[in-house]
Write an enzyme that holds these catalytic residues in place. Structure first.
Site, mmCIF file in Angstrom:
data_model
loop_
_atom_site.group_PDB
_atom_site.id
_atom_site.type_symbol
_atom_site.label_atom_id
_atom_site.label_comp_id
_atom_site.label_asym_id
_atom_site.label_seq_id
_atom_site.Cartn_x
_atom_site.Cartn_y
_atom_site.Cartn_z
ATOM 1 N N TYR A 1 -7.910 -8.504 -8.704
ATOM 2 C CA TYR A 1 -7.910 -7.131 -9.227
ATOM 3 C C TYR A 1 -8.892 -6.920 -10.388
ATOM 4 O O TYR A 1 -8.979 -5.811 -10.908
ATOM 5 C CB TYR A 1 -6.486 -6.753 -9.665
ATOM 6 C CG TYR A 1 -5.492 -6.818 -8.517
ATOM 7 C CD1 TYR A 1 -5.629 -5.978 -7.406
ATOM 8 C CD2 TYR A 1 -4.439 -7.731 -8.522
ATOM 9 C CE1 TYR A 1 -4.735 -6.045 -6.346
ATOM 10 C CE2 TYR A 1 -3.540 -7.800 -7.453
ATOM 11 C CZ TYR A 1 -3.697 -6.958 -6.373
ATOM 12 O OH TYR A 1 -2.818 -7.022 -5.320
ATOM 13 N N PRO B 1 3.381 0.313 -8.794
ATOM 14 C CA PRO B 1 3.889 -0.813 -9.564
ATOM 15 C C PRO B 1 2.853 -1.904 -9.835
ATOM 16 O O PRO B 1 2.030 -2.228 -8.974
ATOM 17 C CB PRO B 1 5.026 -1.372 -8.698
ATOM 18 C CG PRO B 1 4.832 -0.790 -7.353
ATOM 19 C CD PRO B 1 4.143 0.530 -7.562
ATOM 20 N N ASN B 2 2.949 -2.432 -11.050
ATOM 21 C CA ASN B 2 2.148 -3.575 -11.529
ATOM 22 C C ASN B 2 0.698 -3.241 -11.836
ATOM 23 O O ASN B 2 -0.028 -4.098 -12.345
ATOM 24 C CB ASN B 2 2.223 -4.753 -10.532
ATOM 25 C CG ASN B 2 3.652 -5.215 -10.311
ATOM 26 O OD1 ASN B 2 4.362 -5.497 -11.275
ATOM 27 N ND2 ASN B 2 4.108 -5.239 -9.074
ATOM 28 N N GLU C 1 -6.448 7.671 -0.621
ATOM 29 C CA GLU C 1 -5.809 6.389 -0.944
ATOM 30 C C GLU C 1 -6.848 5.427 -1.518
ATOM 31 O O GLU C 1 -7.965 5.349 -0.991
ATOM 32 C CB GLU C 1 -5.228 5.835 0.364
ATOM 33 C CG GLU C 1 -4.583 4.483 0.269
ATOM 34 C CD GLU C 1 -4.184 3.947 1.662
ATOM 35 O OE1 GLU C 1 -4.763 4.397 2.686
ATOM 36 O OE2 GLU C 1 -3.316 3.079 1.719
ATOM 37 N N ARG D 1 -3.075 -9.382 -14.430
ATOM 38 C CA ARG D 1 -2.531 -9.661 -13.107
ATOM 39 C C ARG D 1 -3.614 -10.166 -12.149
ATOM 40 O O ARG D 1 -4.587 -9.441 -11.877
ATOM 41 C CB ARG D 1 -1.978 -8.313 -12.631
ATOM 42 C CG ARG D 1 -1.588 -8.259 -11.245
ATOM 43 C CD ARG D 1 -1.268 -6.862 -10.810
ATOM 44 N NE ARG D 1 -0.665 -6.987 -9.516
ATOM 45 C CZ ARG D 1 -0.628 -6.049 -8.608
ATOM 46 N NH1 ARG D 1 -1.143 -4.861 -8.881
ATOM 47 N NH2 ARG D 1 -0.077 -6.265 -7.468
ATOM 48 N N ASN E 1 -2.964 5.156 -5.539
ATOM 49 C CA ASN E 1 -2.858 3.745 -5.206
ATOM 50 C C ASN E 1 -1.373 3.397 -5.337
ATOM 51 O O ASN E 1 -0.896 3.129 -6.436
ATOM 52 C CB ASN E 1 -3.707 2.888 -6.157
ATOM 53 C CG ASN E 1 -3.632 1.412 -5.787
ATOM 54 O OD1 ASN E 1 -2.809 0.998 -4.958
ATOM 55 N ND2 ASN E 1 -4.483 0.615 -6.407
ATOM 56 N N ARG F 1 -6.323 -9.328 3.672
ATOM 57 C CA ARG F 1 -5.220 -10.069 3.034
ATOM 58 C C ARG F 1 -4.059 -10.299 4.022
ATOM 59 O O ARG F 1 -4.262 -10.253 5.220
ATOM 60 C CB ARG F 1 -4.811 -9.337 1.748
ATOM 61 C CG ARG F 1 -5.961 -9.307 0.723
ATOM 62 C CD ARG F 1 -5.585 -8.610 -0.551
ATOM 63 N NE ARG F 1 -4.492 -9.308 -1.226
ATOM 64 C CZ ARG F 1 -3.829 -8.803 -2.267
ATOM 65 N NH1 ARG F 1 -4.151 -7.622 -2.746
ATOM 66 N NH2 ARG F 1 -2.852 -9.497 -2.818
ATOM 67 N N HIS G 1 -7.338 1.284 -2.901
ATOM 68 C CA HIS G 1 -6.872 -0.070 -3.191
ATOM 69 C C HIS G 1 -8.007 -0.818 -3.849
ATOM 70 O O HIS G 1 -9.149 -0.794 -3.353
ATOM 71 C CB HIS G 1 -6.417 -0.797 -1.928
ATOM 72 C CG HIS G 1 -5.259 -0.107 -1.284
ATOM 73 N ND1 HIS G 1 -4.005 -0.133 -1.845
ATOM 74 C CD2 HIS G 1 -5.190 0.677 -0.200
ATOM 75 C CE1 HIS G 1 -3.207 0.605 -1.091
ATOM 76 N NE2 HIS G 1 -3.895 1.120 -0.100
ATOM 77 N N ALA H 1 2.212 -1.962 -4.142
ATOM 78 C CA ALA H 1 3.069 -2.607 -3.123
ATOM 79 C C ALA H 1 3.825 -1.587 -2.267
ATOM 80 O O ALA H 1 4.121 -1.856 -1.098
ATOM 81 C CB ALA H 1 4.057 -3.556 -3.793
HETATM 82 C C1 DQA Z 1 -3.185 -2.905 -4.161
HETATM 83 C C2 DQA Z 1 -2.958 -3.758 -2.901
HETATM 84 C C3 DQA Z 1 -1.477 -3.902 -2.624
HETATM 85 O O1 DQA Z 1 -1.277 -4.679 -1.439
HETATM 86 C C4 DQA Z 1 -0.790 -4.610 -3.773
HETATM 87 O O2 DQA Z 1 0.597 -4.699 -3.549
HETATM 88 C C5 DQA Z 1 -1.080 -3.968 -5.090
HETATM 89 C C6 DQA Z 1 -2.439 -3.462 -5.358
HETATM 90 C C7 DQA Z 1 -4.683 -2.831 -4.540
HETATM 91 O O3 DQA Z 1 -5.013 -1.970 -5.357
HETATM 92 O O4 DQA Z 1 -5.489 -3.635 -4.059
HETATM 93 O O5 DQA Z 1 -0.238 -3.940 -5.962
HETATM 94 O O6 DQA Z 1 -2.755 -1.583 -3.894
#
Ligand code: DQA
Length: 145
Positions: free
Chosen positions: A22, A9-10, A97, A17, A73, A106, A99, A76
């Site tokens: 990011y 998501p997002n 994985e 964003r 990835n 964080r 990020h 959230a």
């Molecule tokens: C994320 C880190 C997550 O904590 C966050 O909720 C995201 C992006 C990252 O790519 O840094 O949406 O996965």
């Protein structure tokens, strides 16, 4: 070799964003980077994004018997989704994985990664470059190197 790159998501809002976290590059730039990296390495790839947990689970299940490796990835859902962890374990496809941000620096609630428990490696804090590293790592891993 066929890889599936999954974004949660997002991540479709990359560039808009929280750019300080990011980066300024958008989702299309991420897809381009993944496709160009895979083309250069002779890897077939599909890139998938969804804002919905069940859709992500469905996509992981559909990869069974079709895909050699997964770069994920979960955004959230990383920190909440036992369903995504279970799906990765169920299909048992080697997964890495990614990020974009350095989640280790964080908030406390980001310190648990459920999906990560089913992954052979994690890249964080490298921006979009993390996806390239993950693809190259998976290629070596799947070739037994
Ligand atoms: C994320 C880190 C997550 O904590 C966050 O909720 C995201 C992006 C990252 O790519 O840094 O949406 O996965």
């Amino acid at each position: 070799m066929k890889l599936l790159v999954i974004n949660g998501p997002n991540l479709n809002l990359l560039g808009v964003r929280e750019p300080e976290l990011y980066g300024k590059q958008d989702y299309a730039a991420l897809v381009r980077l993944v496709e160009e990296t895979c083309a250069a390495e002779g890897i077939q790839v599909e890139v998938y994004q969804s804002n919905h947990e069940g859709d992500l689970v469905d996509r992981i299940q559909a990869a069974y018997g079709v895909v050699d490796g997964i770069v994920i990835n979960p955004a959230a859902y990383t920190h909440t989704s036992v369903a995504i962890l279970d799906a990765l374990k169920a299909v048992a496809i080697p997964a890495v994985e990614v990020h974009i941000s350095d989640v280790s620096k964080r908030e406390d609630f980001r310190q648990v990664s459920y999906a990560g428990m089913a992954c052979v490696k994690t890249y964080m804090g490298l921006g979009l470059e993390g996806y390239r590293q993950a693809i190259l790592y998976l290629k070596d891993h799947l070739s037994g190197r």
